[in-house]
Motif scaffolding. Structure first.
Motif, PDB file in Angstrom:
ATOM      1  N   ALA A 178       0.838  -1.210   0.000  1.00 36.16           N
ATOM      2  CA  ALA A 178       0.000   0.000   0.000  1.00 36.16           C
ATOM      3  C   ALA A 178       0.867   1.252   0.000  1.00 36.16           C
ATOM      4  CB  ALA A 178      -0.914  -0.012   1.220  1.00 36.16           C
ATOM      5  N   ILE A 179       1.968   1.217   0.751  1.00 36.67           N
ATOM      6  CA  ILE A 179       2.850   2.390   0.802  1.00 36.67           C
ATOM      7  C   ILE A 179       3.418   2.656  -0.595  1.00 36.67           C
ATOM      8  CG2 ILE A 179       5.030   3.259   1.720  1.00 36.67           C
ATOM      9  CD1 ILE A 179       4.344   1.748   4.334  1.00 36.67           C
ATOM     10  N   ARG A 225       2.053   1.841  -3.400  1.00 34.90           N
ATOM     11  CA  ARG A 225       0.967   2.350  -4.263  1.00 34.90           C
ATOM     12  C   ARG A 225       0.772   3.845  -4.040  1.00 34.90           C
ATOM     13  NH1 ARG A 225      -1.878  -2.407  -3.140  1.00 34.90           N
ATOM     14  NH2 ARG A 225      -3.098  -1.388  -1.531  1.00 34.90           N
ATOM     15  N   SER A 226       0.957   4.285  -2.768  1.00 31.12           N
ATOM     16  CA  SER A 226       0.726   5.694  -2.443  1.00 31.12           C
ATOM     17  C   SER A 226       1.906   6.576  -2.830  1.00 31.12           C
ATOM     18  CB  SER A 226       0.503   5.869  -0.938  1.00 31.12           C
ATOM     19  OG  SER A 226      -0.458   4.981  -0.487  1.00 31.12           O
TER      20      SER A 226
END
Lengths: 274, 267
Positions: free
Chosen positions: B42-43, B45-46
């Motif tokens: 997720a990190i 992706r962000s």
């Protein structure tokens, strides 16, 4: 005028007095090893500090995780640890680790003879004061996070937040009770409890990190969102009444199921002692 | 030497007796790693860039999972609780009477513990390796892989010595569990088990690198990923050897002082 009300008050009063006594005994037991007591507290505070450092390191590189900003992630994190500590201070180790041991070695028998509710006794027998003193800094940490968020919430939001925290504790109580109850049949459930402890960590990260399937599981099947996610959201933006009803409803279902399961388990208890 | 092999064998037999609980412990450690993998995905992706602190997404997932296996056997076995326990309850006396060195006994019990946990952990992690196979990197080269294995073995020894030092304090302190717990917490983060140390602010990274902890996970993983060249590895291994020798000497000194104070109550 209301004899039932007086009776209920008297019972509550009695249990409160017992609880106070258990706190006192807990403190005496743990203060017996003073250096250990203070080292454990130091260790737990360092752990929170280091995890905070972890998020700081991450947010040096990105400004969001999913939809969550730095302050919001910190709020989630602080909320999670407050609940986690409250659980460890009270019922967590009693039910998850002490209780299976008492079933195995038959110590549960003597506890059944006490003239108080058995579930109350086995849930709160050892109040963990080490975790209580480690809990205080997490409260301070929450204060710091709220300050960083400019205290931008209404009174209703704050009340919802507090109510959802209580709800989260009740939900966790239900889950831990179910795990403990398994030991009536298996006499061991510490392994299960450990897996649950790891799973629980899901609660301290934004739900956005998971894919759609896992999200659905974490909301509707094993609603770990109830622990820190929903309370934090309540503080960040007003939650829809539907979500609030869902939170309390889900906890009620889990609580009823767990107490029912406990009663079935208790009926199946074959004392291990001779 | 045969008696030390026997110690390792006995530990394995002991471990097999409690296999259910032990398997569940491995599952719980795998679950923790998987959560970290999701967090990192997720990190990334962000993040607007493809690398964070010099680590690509594949680097990071490999770091978390392979580092997870190392951490699993270092942390789960951590503590050498029987050492402090035996000092406290007096069972050390029977150890002293045996025709082997107490340090050797504890060291080989520890090796038994760790080798078992390492192999079982590897099996436990196999499913996860397959699931995230697309992200998993092989070691940078065969040479890196061999040096990586050496560095993991010395990480095990270093960890043993760190905890031995604390356990020996039981000669003076009644309950060393608190110090042990604090050490585990510090070890996990400062050893780089949760996050590569280069992602911390530069000042903190410099401080952490002065300590022995980075040799536990961060250093082996940097070798695995080829983030450190072979000459630099030699230098770091030298430093690690110095730590091991220093701690070994310190522990012997503590032991010598402590054993004079040791009192065992008979019944």
């Amino acid at each position: 005028m209301f004899p039932w009300a007086i009776r209920t008050l008297a019972t509550l009063n009695r249990y409160f007095a017992i609880f106070r006594l258990l706190v006192k005994i807990g403190l005496m037991q743990q203060m017996a090893y003073r250096s250990h007591f203070f080292m454990m507290i130091a260790g737990k505070i360092i752990r929170i500090g280091l995890l905070f450092l972890f998020f700081q390191a991450v947010f040096l590189r990105v400004d969001r995780i999913g939809q969550w900003s730095y302050e919001q992630v910190l709020l989630l994190f602080a909320t999670f640890h407050i609940i986690d500590y409250l659980m460890s201070v009270t019922f967590h180790r009693n039910l998850a680790f002490q209780f299976p041991m008492r079933v195995r070695n038959g110590e549960l028998d003597s506890r059944m003879l006490f003239p108080i509710n058995l579930l109350f006794l086995v849930s709160f027998e050892r109040i963990d004061l080490i975790d209580f003193f480690s809990f205080l800094p997490s409260l301070a940490f929450l204060g710091y996070v709220l300050y960083r968020l400019d205290f931008a919430f209404t009174l209703t939001q704050a009340v919802t937040y507090a109510a959802l925290l209580v709800n989260a504790l009740a939900f966790l109580y239900a889950i831990v009770l179910m795990i403990a109850t398994v030991s009536f049949w298996t006499t061991q459930s510490q392994g299960l409890a450990r897996i649950f402890d790891s799973l629980l960590k899901v609660g301290r990260y934004p739900l956005d990190i998971f894919g759609e399937f896992l999200k659905t599981v974490l909301i509707y099947i094993l609603p770990l969102v109830l622990i820190a996610h929903l309370p934090s959201q309540a503080l960040l933006q007003a939650l829809s009444p539907r979500s609030v009803v869902f939170a309390f409803g889900a906890t009620a279902i889990f609580l009823i199921a767990s107490v029912g399961f406990w009663q079935v388990g208790l009926r199946n208890y074959l004392s291990a002692s001779s | 030497m045969a008696k030390y092999w026997l110690i390792i064998k006995l530990v394995w037999i002991e471990k097999m007796t409690y296999r259910v609980n032990f398997c569940l412990e491995i599952v719980s450690s795998v679950v923790s790693s998987v959560i970290l993998v999701f967090l990192w995905l997720a990190i990334y992706r962000s993040s607007s860039s493809t690398a964070i602190g010099g680590y690509s997404v594949a680097d990071m997932i490999t770091y978390v999972l392979v580092g997870g296996v190392i951490n699993n056997f270092l942390l789960t076995a951590a503590g050498n609780t029987e050492m402090s326990q035996s000092i406290r309850d007096g069972t050390l006396s029977s150890v002293l009477l045996k025709p082997l060195s107490p340090h050797g006994l504890w060291l080989f019990r520890d090796i038994g513990d760790k080798s078992f946990l390492f192999l079982m952990g590897l099996i436990g992690y196999a499913a996860v390796f397959m699931f995230f196979g697309g992200y998993l990197l092989l070691p940078a080269s065969l040479a890196h892989f061999l040096v990586f294995l050496c560095s993991v073995a010395s990480a095990g020894l270093l960890q043993f010595l760190l905890f031995e030092a604390l356990s020996l304090l039981a000669f003076w302190i009644e309950n060393t569990a608190g110090i042990n717990f604090t050490m585990r917490v510090v070890m996990e983060v400062l050893g780089g088990a949760i996050i590569p140390l280069s992602l911390f602010p530069p000042f903190l990274e410099k401080v952490f690198l002065l300590l022995p902890f980075p040799f536990l996970v961060y250093f082996p993983m940097r070798i695995y990923l080829g983030k450190i060249d072979l000459t630099a590895i030699a230098l770091e291994l030298g430093k690690e050897a110095a730590w091991i020798a220093g701690l070994g000497a310190l522990n012997l000194a503590i032991w010598k002082k402590g054993i004079r104070e040791y009192v065992s109550m008979g019944d």
